[in-house]
Structure formats: C-alpha cells, structure tokens
Write an enzyme that holds these catalytic residues in place. Structure first.
Site, PDB file in Angstrom:
ATOM      1  N   TYR A  64       0.866  -1.197   0.000  1.00 39.86           N
ATOM      2  CA  TYR A  64       0.000   0.000   0.000  1.00 39.86           C
ATOM      3  C   TYR A  64       0.898   1.240   0.000  1.00 39.86           C
ATOM      4  O   TYR A  64       1.154   1.836   1.043  1.00 39.86           O
ATOM      5  CB  TYR A  64      -0.894   0.017   1.235  1.00 39.86           C
ATOM      6  CG  TYR A  64      -1.706  -1.250   1.452  1.00 39.86           C
ATOM      7  CD1 TYR A  64      -2.685  -1.649   0.533  1.00 39.86           C
ATOM      8  CD2 TYR A  64      -1.508  -2.036   2.581  1.00 39.86           C
ATOM      9  CE1 TYR A  64      -3.428  -2.798   0.741  1.00 39.86           C
ATOM     10  CE2 TYR A  64      -2.250  -3.190   2.795  1.00 39.86           C
ATOM     11  CZ  TYR A  64      -3.203  -3.570   1.874  1.00 39.86           C
ATOM     12  OH  TYR A  64      -3.937  -4.707   2.089  1.00 39.86           O
ATOM     13  N   TRP A 112      -3.670   6.348   2.797  1.00 37.51           N
ATOM     14  CA  TRP A 112      -5.053   5.852   2.938  1.00 37.51           C
ATOM     15  C   TRP A 112      -5.746   6.623   4.056  1.00 37.51           C
ATOM     16  O   TRP A 112      -5.136   6.872   5.107  1.00 37.51           O
ATOM     17  CB  TRP A 112      -5.055   4.365   3.289  1.00 37.51           C
ATOM     18  CG  TRP A 112      -5.262   3.440   2.134  1.00 37.51           C
ATOM     19  CD1 TRP A 112      -6.414   2.773   1.823  1.00 37.51           C
ATOM     20  CD2 TRP A 112      -4.308   3.036   1.138  1.00 37.51           C
ATOM     21  NE1 TRP A 112      -6.231   1.992   0.703  1.00 37.51           N
ATOM     22  CE2 TRP A 112      -4.947   2.144   0.259  1.00 37.51           C
ATOM     23  CE3 TRP A 112      -2.974   3.359   0.888  1.00 37.51           C
ATOM     24  CZ2 TRP A 112      -4.306   1.553  -0.834  1.00 37.51           C
ATOM     25  CZ3 TRP A 112      -2.330   2.792  -0.204  1.00 37.51           C
ATOM     26  CH2 TRP A 112      -2.998   1.903  -1.049  1.00 37.51           C
ATOM     27  N   TRP A 155      -8.450   6.128   6.409  1.00 35.99           N
ATOM     28  CA  TRP A 155      -8.652   5.758   7.815  1.00 35.99           C
ATOM     29  C   TRP A 155      -7.353   5.245   8.432  1.00 35.99           C
ATOM     30  O   TRP A 155      -7.146   5.399   9.630  1.00 35.99           O
ATOM     31  CB  TRP A 155      -9.874   4.852   8.022  1.00 35.99           C
ATOM     32  CG  TRP A 155      -9.832   3.392   7.672  1.00 35.99           C
ATOM     33  CD1 TRP A 155      -9.142   2.804   6.674  1.00 35.99           C
ATOM     34  CD2 TRP A 155     -10.558   2.343   8.361  1.00 35.99           C
ATOM     35  NE1 TRP A 155      -9.405   1.453   6.662  1.00 35.99           N
ATOM     36  CE2 TRP A 155     -10.280   1.137   7.695  1.00 35.99           C
ATOM     37  CE3 TRP A 155     -11.412   2.296   9.449  1.00 35.99           C
ATOM     38  CZ2 TRP A 155     -10.811  -0.089   8.074  1.00 35.99           C
ATOM     39  CZ3 TRP A 155     -11.963   1.070   9.832  1.00 35.99           C
ATOM     40  CH2 TRP A 155     -11.661  -0.094   9.158  1.00 35.99           C
ATOM     41  N   ASP A 156      -6.455   4.724   7.593  1.00 35.85           N
ATOM     42  CA  ASP A 156      -5.131   4.360   8.116  1.00 35.85           C
ATOM     43  C   ASP A 156      -4.459   5.582   8.737  1.00 35.85           C
ATOM     44  O   ASP A 156      -3.917   5.518   9.845  1.00 35.85           O
ATOM     45  CB  ASP A 156      -4.223   3.831   6.991  1.00 35.85           C
ATOM     46  CG  ASP A 156      -4.721   2.532   6.393  1.00 35.85           C
ATOM     47  OD1 ASP A 156      -5.793   2.550   5.763  1.00 35.85           O
ATOM     48  OD2 ASP A 156      -4.057   1.485   6.562  1.00 35.85           O
ATOM     49  N   GLN A 209     -13.583   6.469   2.849  1.00 34.49           N
ATOM     50  CA  GLN A 209     -13.410   5.410   3.858  1.00 34.49           C
ATOM     51  C   GLN A 209     -14.034   5.899   5.166  1.00 34.49           C
ATOM     52  O   GLN A 209     -14.394   7.067   5.283  1.00 34.49           O
ATOM     53  CB  GLN A 209     -11.915   5.120   4.062  1.00 34.49           C
ATOM     54  CG  GLN A 209     -11.421   3.924   3.269  1.00 34.49           C
ATOM     55  CD  GLN A 209     -10.022   3.500   3.644  1.00 34.49           C
ATOM     56  OE1 GLN A 209      -9.221   4.310   4.085  1.00 34.49           O
ATOM     57  NE2 GLN A 209      -9.709   2.236   3.457  1.00 34.49           N
ATOM     58  N   ASP A 264     -12.706  -4.855   3.141  1.00 34.19           N
ATOM     59  CA  ASP A 264     -12.802  -5.030   1.682  1.00 34.19           C
ATOM     60  C   ASP A 264     -13.560  -6.251   1.173  1.00 34.19           C
ATOM     61  O   ASP A 264     -14.406  -6.145   0.310  1.00 34.19           O
ATOM     62  CB  ASP A 264     -11.397  -5.083   1.074  1.00 34.19           C
ATOM     63  CG  ASP A 264     -10.600  -3.821   1.358  1.00 34.19           C
ATOM     64  OD1 ASP A 264     -11.054  -2.983   2.144  1.00 34.19           O
ATOM     65  OD2 ASP A 264      -9.515  -3.687   0.784  1.00 34.19           O
ATOM     66  N   ARG A 292      -5.707 -13.206   0.111  1.00 35.67           N
ATOM     67  CA  ARG A 292      -6.210 -11.993  -0.567  1.00 35.67           C
ATOM     68  C   ARG A 292      -7.537 -12.288  -1.288  1.00 35.67           C
ATOM     69  O   ARG A 292      -7.901 -13.439  -1.492  1.00 35.67           O
ATOM     70  CB  ARG A 292      -5.178 -11.518  -1.615  1.00 35.67           C
ATOM     71  CG  ARG A 292      -3.844 -11.081  -1.052  1.00 35.67           C
ATOM     72  CD  ARG A 292      -3.878  -9.733  -0.372  1.00 35.67           C
ATOM     73  NE  ARG A 292      -4.392  -8.657  -1.206  1.00 35.67           N
ATOM     74  CZ  ARG A 292      -4.563  -7.395  -0.782  1.00 35.67           C
ATOM     75  NH1 ARG A 292      -4.259  -7.050   0.452  1.00 35.67           N
ATOM     76  NH2 ARG A 292      -5.043  -6.465  -1.582  1.00 35.67           N
ATOM     77  N   TYR A 335      -8.014 -12.382   4.881  1.00 34.72           N
ATOM     78  CA  TYR A 335      -8.304 -10.937   4.884  1.00 34.72           C
ATOM     79  C   TYR A 335      -9.469 -10.591   5.807  1.00 34.72           C
ATOM     80  O   TYR A 335      -9.382 -10.856   7.001  1.00 34.72           O
ATOM     81  CB  TYR A 335      -8.584 -10.573   3.434  1.00 34.72           C
ATOM     82  CG  TYR A 335      -8.142  -9.213   2.939  1.00 34.72           C
ATOM     83  CD1 TYR A 335      -7.036  -8.560   3.430  1.00 34.72           C
ATOM     84  CD2 TYR A 335      -8.859  -8.592   1.924  1.00 34.72           C
ATOM     85  CE1 TYR A 335      -6.663  -7.328   2.926  1.00 34.72           C
ATOM     86  CE2 TYR A 335      -8.490  -7.362   1.403  1.00 34.72           C
ATOM     87  CZ  TYR A 335      -7.385  -6.728   1.920  1.00 34.72           C
ATOM     88  OH  TYR A 335      -7.025  -5.511   1.404  1.00 34.72           O
ATOM     89  N   TRP A 336     -10.580 -10.093   5.306  1.00 32.72           N
ATOM     90  CA  TRP A 336     -11.695  -9.702   6.185  1.00 32.72           C
ATOM     91  C   TRP A 336     -12.741 -10.806   6.317  1.00 32.72           C
ATOM     92  O   TRP A 336     -13.859 -10.557   6.723  1.00 32.72           O
ATOM     93  CB  TRP A 336     -12.348  -8.420   5.670  1.00 32.72           C
ATOM     94  CG  TRP A 336     -11.475  -7.211   5.847  1.00 32.72           C
ATOM     95  CD1 TRP A 336     -10.653  -6.636   4.910  1.00 32.72           C
ATOM     96  CD2 TRP A 336     -11.309  -6.410   7.042  1.00 32.72           C
ATOM     97  NE1 TRP A 336      -9.990  -5.546   5.433  1.00 32.72           N
ATOM     98  CE2 TRP A 336     -10.379  -5.384   6.735  1.00 32.72           C
ATOM     99  CE3 TRP A 336     -11.853  -6.460   8.336  1.00 32.72           C
ATOM    100  CZ2 TRP A 336      -9.992  -4.409   7.668  1.00 32.72           C
ATOM    101  CZ3 TRP A 336     -11.467  -5.502   9.255  1.00 32.72           C
ATOM    102  CH2 TRP A 336     -10.548  -4.493   8.918  1.00 32.72           C
ATOM    103  N   GLU A 345      -0.509  -7.243   9.118  1.00 35.84           N
ATOM    104  CA  GLU A 345      -1.761  -6.568   8.769  1.00 35.84           C
ATOM    105  C   GLU A 345      -2.941  -7.269   9.450  1.00 35.84           C
ATOM    106  O   GLU A 345      -3.847  -6.617   9.962  1.00 35.84           O
ATOM    107  CB  GLU A 345      -1.899  -6.609   7.236  1.00 35.84           C
ATOM    108  CG  GLU A 345      -3.038  -5.796   6.671  1.00 35.84           C
ATOM    109  CD  GLU A 345      -3.112  -5.914   5.147  1.00 35.84           C
ATOM    110  OE1 GLU A 345      -2.298  -6.672   4.553  1.00 35.84           O
ATOM    111  OE2 GLU A 345      -3.979  -5.263   4.549  1.00 35.84           O
TER     112      GLU A 345
HETATM  113  C1  GLC Z   1      -6.760  -2.809   2.884  1.00 33.22           C
HETATM  114  C2  GLC Z   1      -7.750  -2.735   4.041  1.00 33.22           C
HETATM  115  C3  GLC Z   1      -8.206  -1.299   4.222  1.00 33.22           C
HETATM  116  C4  GLC Z   1      -6.990  -0.420   4.426  1.00 33.22           C
HETATM  117  C5  GLC Z   1      -5.998  -0.592   3.266  1.00 33.22           C
HETATM  118  C6  GLC Z   1      -4.682   0.109   3.498  1.00 33.22           C
HETATM  119  O1  GLC Z   1      -7.358  -2.452   1.693  1.00 33.22           O
HETATM  120  O2  GLC Z   1      -8.823  -3.576   3.813  1.00 33.22           O
HETATM  121  O3  GLC Z   1      -9.092  -1.199   5.304  1.00 33.22           O
HETATM  122  O4  GLC Z   1      -7.355   0.899   4.556  1.00 33.22           O
HETATM  123  O5  GLC Z   1      -5.704  -1.943   3.098  1.00 33.22           O
HETATM  124  O6  GLC Z   1      -4.094  -0.371   4.667  1.00 33.22           O
END
Ligand code: GLC
Length: 445
Positions: free
Chosen positions: A36, A40, A42-43, A114, A176, A208, A364-365, A408
């Site tokens: 990433y 981002w 909310w990060d 987000q 996600d 993923r 992942y989620w 993560e």
């Molecule tokens: C993934 C996560 C998301 C987060 C991004 C960057 O896409 O699902 O929530 O903001 O990674 O860390």
C-alpha cells in the site's frame, strides 16, 4: 508490573516506533511498504494516534496532509496518490478522480471514501498531546474541515434523511472482502476484466480477495466513473448501496468528538446544535434499522434491495465504540461475541463469525483478527464497564504482535501458532504498530 513485562512492552513499543519511522514518507505514512504505497484515509487517522505518543509534529502533519486533499464539496477520498508506484493496482489512472468537478486540483485520488475517523482522531490527539494549548490551536485550525466532511455525508449520502450514510463500494467500508458483500455481488453481472494485479505478487493469494471479487470491485468503480462520481446518479444506478454499521458508528463517534471539541473551543453553538440534530437522528435510526433481534447483533443494511444482510462480523460490535446501544443491548452484544467469537481457543476478535460456514481464518476480512477493530472494541467495552473482556482483547492484540510481529491481520485460532508462525498480509503494517503503541501506553506508565 514485573520488570520482565515492562522490558518486553518497552521493546515492543520501540519496534513499533521504528516501523512508523520507516513508513513515513515526508508528510504522510504508507500503510505498508510496496503493498500500500500511498496515503489511505482511515489508516492515516489510526497512524496519527500512534505518532502522537512520540512525535506530535508528525501526527499533526499526517492529518494536515490528508485534509489538504479534501475536495471542494467536503469529500475526503480513500487513497491520495502523492507519488508514483508500480506496486499497486488500481492506481490513479484507473480511478480518474478528476472526473468529479469538485475533486482536488492539487492531488490525484480515488473517487470513493473510507470510514470517517477524523473527528475522534482529533479528540485522541488532544488526549495524548502533552502541550494542550498547542494541540488545541491545531484542532481549531482543522476542525471545520471535518465538520464540512460530515455535512457532505448528511447532505449527499443519506437519500431518505434517516441519519444513516450509505457506501457505494466495499472499499469504502474498510472491510474489503467481507462475506457480507457476497450477496450483493451475486446480483451483479460484472464483466471479466483483464488487468495485472500487484497484491498477489507480494502476498500469498490464499490471504487476498479472488480475481472474480476484483472484477466486481472494478465494475463498481466503472459505474461511478460513468456518472463522474455524481452522488445522485450513484444512488440511482449503483447495485451496491449499503448502510454499514462500522462506517456509521465511526461517523457517530466522530460527531460526538466534534461536539466535545467545539464545546472546549467555545463560540460554536450553531455547529454544536447541528451536530446534535444529526446525532439524535442517526442513533435513533441506527438502533431501529440495523439491529437484528434474532442474531442479537447489529448488521449491514442493503439499501438497494431494501433488506438487512443478516451476518455477524466484527463491524457488528463497533457500535459499542460509539456509545450507540443502551446497557442492556450492549450486554447482548457481549454475549454474542463471547458465544460465537470468544471460545477459549480463539484470539479475539475475528472479523467474521467463526461459527458461520463462510468463515475463513486466513483470508483478509473473512475471518482474521485486525488490530484497528480490536482497538475500537477495547475502548468501547471499557466505556460500558466490560473491563474483563476489554482487557482480554487488549492482551490478545499484544500477544499476537509479540508472537509473530506487526502484521496486517492474524489468524484467530490459537492452536495454529508454532515457533516460526507468521501473521498474514503485509508485514510492518503501520496501524498495527500505531495502535499497539496506544494500547501499551497504560502498561508502560
Ligand atoms: C486494505 C484494508 C483497508 C486499508 C488498506 C490500506 O485495503 O482492507 O481497510 O485501509 O488496506 O491499509
């Protein structure tokens, strides 16, 4: 506390600080190197909370940089493409945020958002900062931008004036590839896209989302682009229109933080009145529409097809962070969490119901533990007096990081951990580091 633990916690904190130092890119922090490589939304909020414990200047800069990318209509995008990178897909040349007439002229970004974390993040910065006068000055300078962002949501993302905001893309939820979205994707006839993914070069594909899921993700963006990211058109034409309990909990938590901060600043009665109005409507509808009596949990609502999506995920418990349920309902949520997620053999809190057939502890989620959700649940449970469960979640978070590192996400099954076990997804993940610093703060006092 015994000296051994103090030393251990001190070392974990130092490692976390080093990760945040390495992931800092002159004005903002990347969530994870290569995987990433941009900023981002909310990060950045969670990261600023961690930064505030050892470098308040950087914490302020993280937030200022994000707010600098705000659009003229108050919208704040989910990714800001500050730099070039060939390790991420889809990049700015796929999203084309400039299609929207009010998009930032200074930065390229996505055309989606987000969860709205900034209100409560500002309040956290106030809590953590040592120099209260200095941080209050900063908050005074930034708070109206956050207010305008909330105004954007209530004016454009709430077609029935219910006080609940919709999201039009699973990436807006932050969670996600949650199984929650499967039912909606099944209603979509997404084309097969041909593209080169980068994430699966870096991470084991079993951790993923699938290629078919990516087709749906891209298809939803194509629809939004076709209408130049116009909200009214998206309401009319997007097959994905969801009222997400996590997203709305964060908005409600942030509304309350803005009320508290404006009160502290003084002379902002009109804004406070407006926030209180939104807040009342939001909490009332949230409790009436998103609670599922049978599951004893909050769930997502599919606004396009007008029905609840009856699944329990970690998002189902996030209203505890925002003070939404009354004490009795909070107790029911705790019972549900303990019954379905909290068996002795599990670390808390899985991102999806471990008793459900769609649960996947690796992917992942769809099952793994995420530290940002744990941080919210810890803080929320304390507010309701569920100290024991709160402390268990905190301990689980610290144990996981200590065992395998700052990943993560993590497998909730205790029995799989061996000496050489690893976590999942990106390593040296910024919000894991940042929030562990915050969770350890009390321990290290
Ligand atoms: C993934 C996560 C998301 C987060 C991004 C960057 O896409 O699902 O929530 O903001 O990674 O860390």
């Amino acid at each position: 506390m015994c000296i051994l633990f103090s030393f251990l916690y001190f070392m974990i904190k130092q490692r976390a600080i080093n990760i945040l130092k390495k992931n800092w890119k002159d004005g903002f922090t990347v969530p994870s190197k290569n995987l990433y490589p941009y900023q981002w939304k909310w990060d950045s909020g969670f990261i600023a909370i961690g930064l505030a414990h050892f470098d308040i200047t950087k914490a302020k800069k993280e937030i200022s940089t994000l707010l600098d990318a705000q659009w003229e209509n108050g919208f704040i995008p989910h990714i800001i493409f500050h730099n070039k990178s060939n390790t991420y897909f889809p990049g700015s040349d796929f999203h084309h945020s400039e299609l929207h007439p009010k998009a930032s002229k200074k930065y390229k970004s996505t055309g989606m958002t987000q969860p709205p974390v900034l209100g409560f993040v500002l309040k956290e910065l106030y809590r953590i900062a040592k120099d209260k006068q200095d941080i209050l000055e900063f908050i005074k300078n930034k708070i109206n931008q956050v207010f305008i962002n909330h105004e954007y949501f209530y004016n454009n993302r709430d077609p029935h004036n219910e006080g609940l905001i919709y999201i039009y893309h699973n990436w807006e939820s932050g969670t996600d590839n949650s199984p929650i979205w499967d039912d909606i994707f099944a209603t979509m006839d997404s084309p097969i896209f041909s593209f080169e993914r980068r994430d699966t070069d870096l991470i084991d594909p079993s951790q993923r989302p699938s290629k078919r899921e990516y087709d749906h993700y891209l298809h939803l963006i194509e629809i939004a682009k076709k209408y130049n990211y116009n909200d009214e058109k998206i309401i009319e034409f997007s097959p994905f229109l969801v009222q997400d309990p996590l997203f709305n909990s964060m908005l409600i938590k942030s509304n309350q933080s803005l009320i508290d901060l404006y009160t502290l600043i003084g002379n902002n009665q009109e804004k406070i009145n407006q926030l209180k109005k939104w807040q009342e409507n939001s909490i009332k509808t949230f409790n009436a529409k998103l609670y599922n009596e049978e599951l004893k949990a909050y769930v997502h609502y599919d606004l396009r097809n007008d029905k609840q999506l009856a699944y329990i995920s970690s998002s189902s418990f996030s209203p505890i962070f925002a003070g939404i349920p009354n004490q009795e309902r909070a107790q029911s949520l705790v019972n549900t969490m303990l019954e379905k997620f909290g068996g002795e053999n599990n670390y808390l809190c899985a991102s999806f119901d471990p008793t459900h057939k769609k649960y996947n502890p690796v992917k992942y989620w769809r099952g793994p533990v995420w530290i940002n959700l744990n941080w919210m649940l810890y803080n929320g449970l304390l507010q309701y007096g569920f100290d024991e469960l709160a402390n268990r979640i905190k301990k689980d978070s610290i144990d996981l990081v200590e065992k395998v590192g700052f990943y993560e996400y993590f497998d909730p099954r205790k029995e799989i951990y061996k000496e050489d076990s690893k976590g999942y997804g990106g390593n040296n993940f910024s919000w894991t580091a940042a929030l562990i610093i915050d969770l350890l703060n009390e321990e290290l006092k």
